[in-house]
Design an enzyme around this catalytic site. Structure first.
Site, mmCIF file in Angstrom:
data_model
loop_
_atom_site.group_PDB
_atom_site.id
_atom_site.type_symbol
_atom_site.label_atom_id
_atom_site.label_comp_id
_atom_site.label_asym_id
_atom_site.label_seq_id
_atom_site.Cartn_x
_atom_site.Cartn_y
_atom_site.Cartn_z
ATOM 1 N N HIS A 146 0.824 -1.212 0.000
ATOM 2 C CA HIS A 146 0.000 0.000 0.000
ATOM 3 C C HIS A 146 0.857 1.260 0.000
ATOM 4 O O HIS A 146 0.667 2.178 -0.807
ATOM 5 C CB HIS A 146 -0.930 -0.028 1.223
ATOM 6 C CG HIS A 146 -1.821 1.170 1.325
ATOM 7 N ND1 HIS A 146 -1.455 2.306 2.016
ATOM 8 C CD2 HIS A 146 -3.028 1.432 0.791
ATOM 9 C CE1 HIS A 146 -2.430 3.202 1.924
ATOM 10 N NE2 HIS A 146 -3.404 2.686 1.187
ATOM 11 N N CYS A 199 0.424 -4.641 -16.122
ATOM 12 C CA CYS A 199 0.177 -3.501 -15.244
ATOM 13 C C CYS A 199 0.792 -3.714 -13.863
ATOM 14 O O CYS A 199 0.650 -2.884 -12.983
ATOM 15 C CB CYS A 199 -1.313 -3.219 -15.125
ATOM 16 S SG CYS A 199 -2.238 -4.635 -14.545
#
Ligand code: PEP
Ligand code: MG
Length: 762
Positions: free
Chosen positions: A402, A711
């Protein structure tokens, strides 16, 4: 070998006695000689062992058996090892040696003392370090009979198969290798731990003490988070203290073992050490450091009022390197800097500022503009604070955690996976973070600004490059859309909506439960629209929700999330949406409205698919909810080996594109947790198994005219991207900061391919 007694007490041992007592014995002897409180111990010397071999008459048979052995013959190695060990165990210890051992044992304590019996193998002139870990240790031994048995078993362990093999390969002659045995009172520690006598990274005179309840094994093995105390040797005070939640302790059990005991709720959070105890430990640590002339890593234990030092060895990590010159070598003035910590450079740029340690989201109110946020791991609640800071440092995580993803989007320098930033750094301390190299320096480094990368847009504008392979950009926060568009990227290869949803502070389940679906749909619609508006006429692939349950836990409604042993393998991605139709429907409704509003450039991508049926099912549900599935662009992430292997079946099922989510594909192919800093060095994007899966899927996509992209973080690595272009990928999607260099890498590789082809045809 000079005449030596069979048994030596620690007080009688000198440094030079290594050949007789091994490295372990000699080090305990030395610690005793400088007055450290080492638990009582005696050593059964190497000479006792040799006398045992000679006097029992087994010496010749034993060595002849070993001499004839071919250690590369596994079967023979195992059977000779067993035979020789049986031989050592089959004969009684000669009376004289037996008596000296039991006498020494009796002198240790009247009613029988519980001891640890440890092997200490040694060759003439060589400490036992070379043989470390190959011989046995027996803990929790009580009584003469068990003691004699343990000593004899230590001797026999000199002939374990692994030990024989190792010595043969290292060129040691078995006849010259001996074994001493340390018999030491086992401290039934009420508390125990380790300490660094000086700061382990900077070398400052700060003693770091870690402590927990019970035996030291709990701290050394990492099975509890210990309390952490920092004692300043200059002021003689504890200057920092972190009381951890200690869930368990390890205590002795039965005659030979240990067991884990759960701690009561009071004991869990109670401080293990008083200020006086920390001071006492630090003083003992200083004695050891002064004696050895180098900072020490020490194991300690406390019972009642008594403190014991169990082991002391030098710390090897202290370093004071020169700060590397930023920018073009030799042009800038050289600055000296002290490296406090290192981790993974997760978001480029250099920034200096004041440390604010955030242990709980409540602490984020203390974070001011320009501070440096230091935390174990960021979570979505911290995003507002992450926007204000000049840099971010975490203990945990890898390049795709994160903190890494959000920092890159915000353009904020970040170092992740430093392991101990929250322990080593202090509130208010000034530091400089180099998010490219993953280094944290003490203080403010003047030249830092020179090293900061030029703004992405400026670089992009300065070098407009047209490539055949589309170069797209990844976006997670709608507020980053303009920065992303400024790169001139050919579209968005991944819009992660979970960051948007996690930022809402309520779980999708909460909205459903409170009849607030419209509110959720509105938030999603607005966030995605911001990104679509920044990329008019360019494809934007939006991914449906893929947040693991642990990331939802802190949100309102998070209490209803299932507790999972392994959220990475759990209730996430498309598998969750298919089984939570209400949650899926809210998302699809937001997309349906965007398509209806004319955003034809919106493509939808399903995460973590592992079977084509999941794609078919998701599409059928969309159709049922009013989406014209023939008209819209639907694709899948390839993040699990199964989806790469079954790519042709996905193509048959009707996907219009596939995108490699290498962050997950690598972790699921190699069984390496992508967020675990302990195995980060084994997380290998270019592992042949990963490359083979990708190559296989690219070929299938090309054959069927299906767009194939990447990605995952590997799409921001120029080397990997060059490989992908060479293998036929149709587009790549990189992080905002990486777009210019990825475009350049793509262009270079494409030109090279064209040039090679032209030359071949010339
Ligand atoms: C991936 O797995 O590579 C990916 C892009 O998805 P995420 O990092 O969100 O799991
Ligand atoms: Mg993924």
């Amino acid at each position: 070998m000079k005449e030596m007694p069979n048994v030596l007490w620690l007080e009688e041992i000198k440094k030079e006695d290594i050949p007789s007592v091994g490295g372990k014995g000699a080090s305990l002897g030395e610690m005793t000689s400088i007055g450290l409180p080492v638990p009582k111990a005696f050593v059964v010397t190497a000479q006792a062992f040799r006398r045992f071999l000679v006097e029992t008459g087994i010496e010749d048979t034993l060595f002849r058996r070993l001499e004839r052995l071919d250690v590369d013959d596994n079967g023979a190695l195992e059977s000779v090892s067993r035979e020789v060990q049986d031989l050592v165990l089959s004969v009684g210890i000669p009376d004289q040696i037996h008596e000296e051992i039991t006498d020494a044992y009796t002198r240790m304590g009247a009613n029988g003392t519980v001891v640890a019996v440890r092997s200490s193998a040694t060759a003439e002139d060589l400490p036992e370090a070379s043989f470390a870990g190959q011989q046995e240790t027996f803990l929790n031994i009580l009584g003469e009979k068990d003691l004699i048995d343990a000593v004899q078993r230590c001797w026999a362990s000199l002939y374990g198969a692994r030990a024989i093999y190792y010595r043969a390969k290292q060129g040691f002659d078995d006849r010259s290798v001996n074994i001493a045995v340390v018999v030491q009172e086992l401290i039934q520690s009420e508390k125990s731990g380790v300490m660094f006598t000086s700061h382990p990274v900077t070398g400052e005179p700060l003693t770091i003490v870690e402590g927990s309840w019970g035996l030291g094994e709990a701290v050394v093995s990492g099975s509890v988070s210990p309390d952490n105390y920092v004692f300043d040797l200059r002021s003689g005070r504890v200057v920092d203290r972190l009381i951890a939640e200690k869930e368990i302790m390890i205590v002795p059990e039965g005659r030979h073992g240990t067991k884990i005991v759960e701690l009561s709720s009071e004991q869990r959070v109670a401080p293990v050490l008083s200020e006086a105890e920390v001071a006492r430990l630090a003083t003992l640590g200083k004695i050891a450091e002064d004696h050895y002339g180098i900072p020490q890593d020490i194991e300690w234990a406390i019972v009642g009022d008594e403190v014991f030092i169990l082991q002391s060895r030098p710390i090897t990590t202290i370093k004071r390197p020169e700060i590397p010159r930023p920018g073009a070598a030799g042009k800038q003035k050289t600055a000296q800097g002290v490296v406090l910590l290192e981790g993974q450079g997760a978001s480029p740029g250099v920034a200096s500022g004041r440390v604010v340690i955030v242990r709980d989201v409540k602490d984020t109110s203390a974070v001011k503009d320009g501070d440096i946020l230091v935390t174990k791991m960021t979570n979505p609640d911290m995003v507002p604070a992450m926007r204000r800071v000049s840099a971010i440092v975490t203990d945990e995580g890898g390049m795709t955690c994160h903190a890494a993803i959000v920092s890159r989007e915000l353009g904020t320098p970040a170092v992740v996976g430093s392991k101990k930033a929250t322990k080593v750094l202090k509130d208010g301390q000034m530091i400089t973070v180099d998010g490219e190299k993953g280094i944290i320096y003490d203080g403010t480094i003047e030249t830092a600004a020179v090293a900061a990368p030029a703004p992405v847009a400026a670089v992009a504008a300065a070098a407009p490059v047209i490539t055949g392979t589309l170069v797209k950009v990844n976006v997670s926060l709608p507020e980053a859309a303009q920065r992303a568009a400024a790169t001139g990227a050919d579209g968005v290869g991944l819009l992660r909506i979970e960051h948007l949803i996690l930022g809402l502070a309520k779980t999708p389940g909460w909205y459903i439960e409170h009849g607030a679906e419209e509110e959720f749909i509105g938030e999603l619609y607005g966030g995605i629209k911001t990104v679509l508006d920044a990329f008019p006429g360019k494809p934007v692939w939006v991914r449906t929700l893929d947040a693991p349950t642990d990331e939802f836990r802190n949100m309102e409604g998070g209490e209803n999330e299932p507790a999972e042993h392994n959220p990475m393998l759990g209730w996430r991605g498309i598998r969750r949406d298919l089984r939570s139709p209400d949650q899926f429907r809210m998302q699809i409704e937001a997309f349906r409205r965007l398509w209806a509003a004319g955003y034809d450039n919106l493509g939808l991508m399903f995460p973590l698919v592992n079977h084509p049926n999941e794609f078919v099912q998701a599409r059928a549900m969309m159709e049922e909810w009013g989406v014209d599935v023939e008209k819209v662009t639907l694709g899948v992430m390839v993040e699990i080996p199964s989806s790469a292997i079954l790519i042709e079946d996905f193509i048959k099922a009707g996907i219009r594109f596939a995108s490699f989510g290498t962050n997950d594909l690598i972790q699921y192919t190699l069984a390496i947790d992508r967020n675990n800093e302990n195995v980060a060095d084994m997380y290998e994007p270019e592992h042949p198994a990963v490359l083979r899966l990708i190559d296989y899927a690219i070929k299938a996509c090309r054959e069927h005219g299906v767009e194939c992209s990447i990605c995952g973080q590997a799409g921001s690595d120029p080397r990997m991207v060059a490989w992908l272009v060479e293998h036929g990928i149709t587009s790549v999607s990189a992080n905002i900061d990486a777009v210019p260099r990825i475009r350049e890498a793509v262009a270079r590789k494409e030109r090279q391919i064209l040039l090679d082809a032209a030359r071949r045809n010339a």
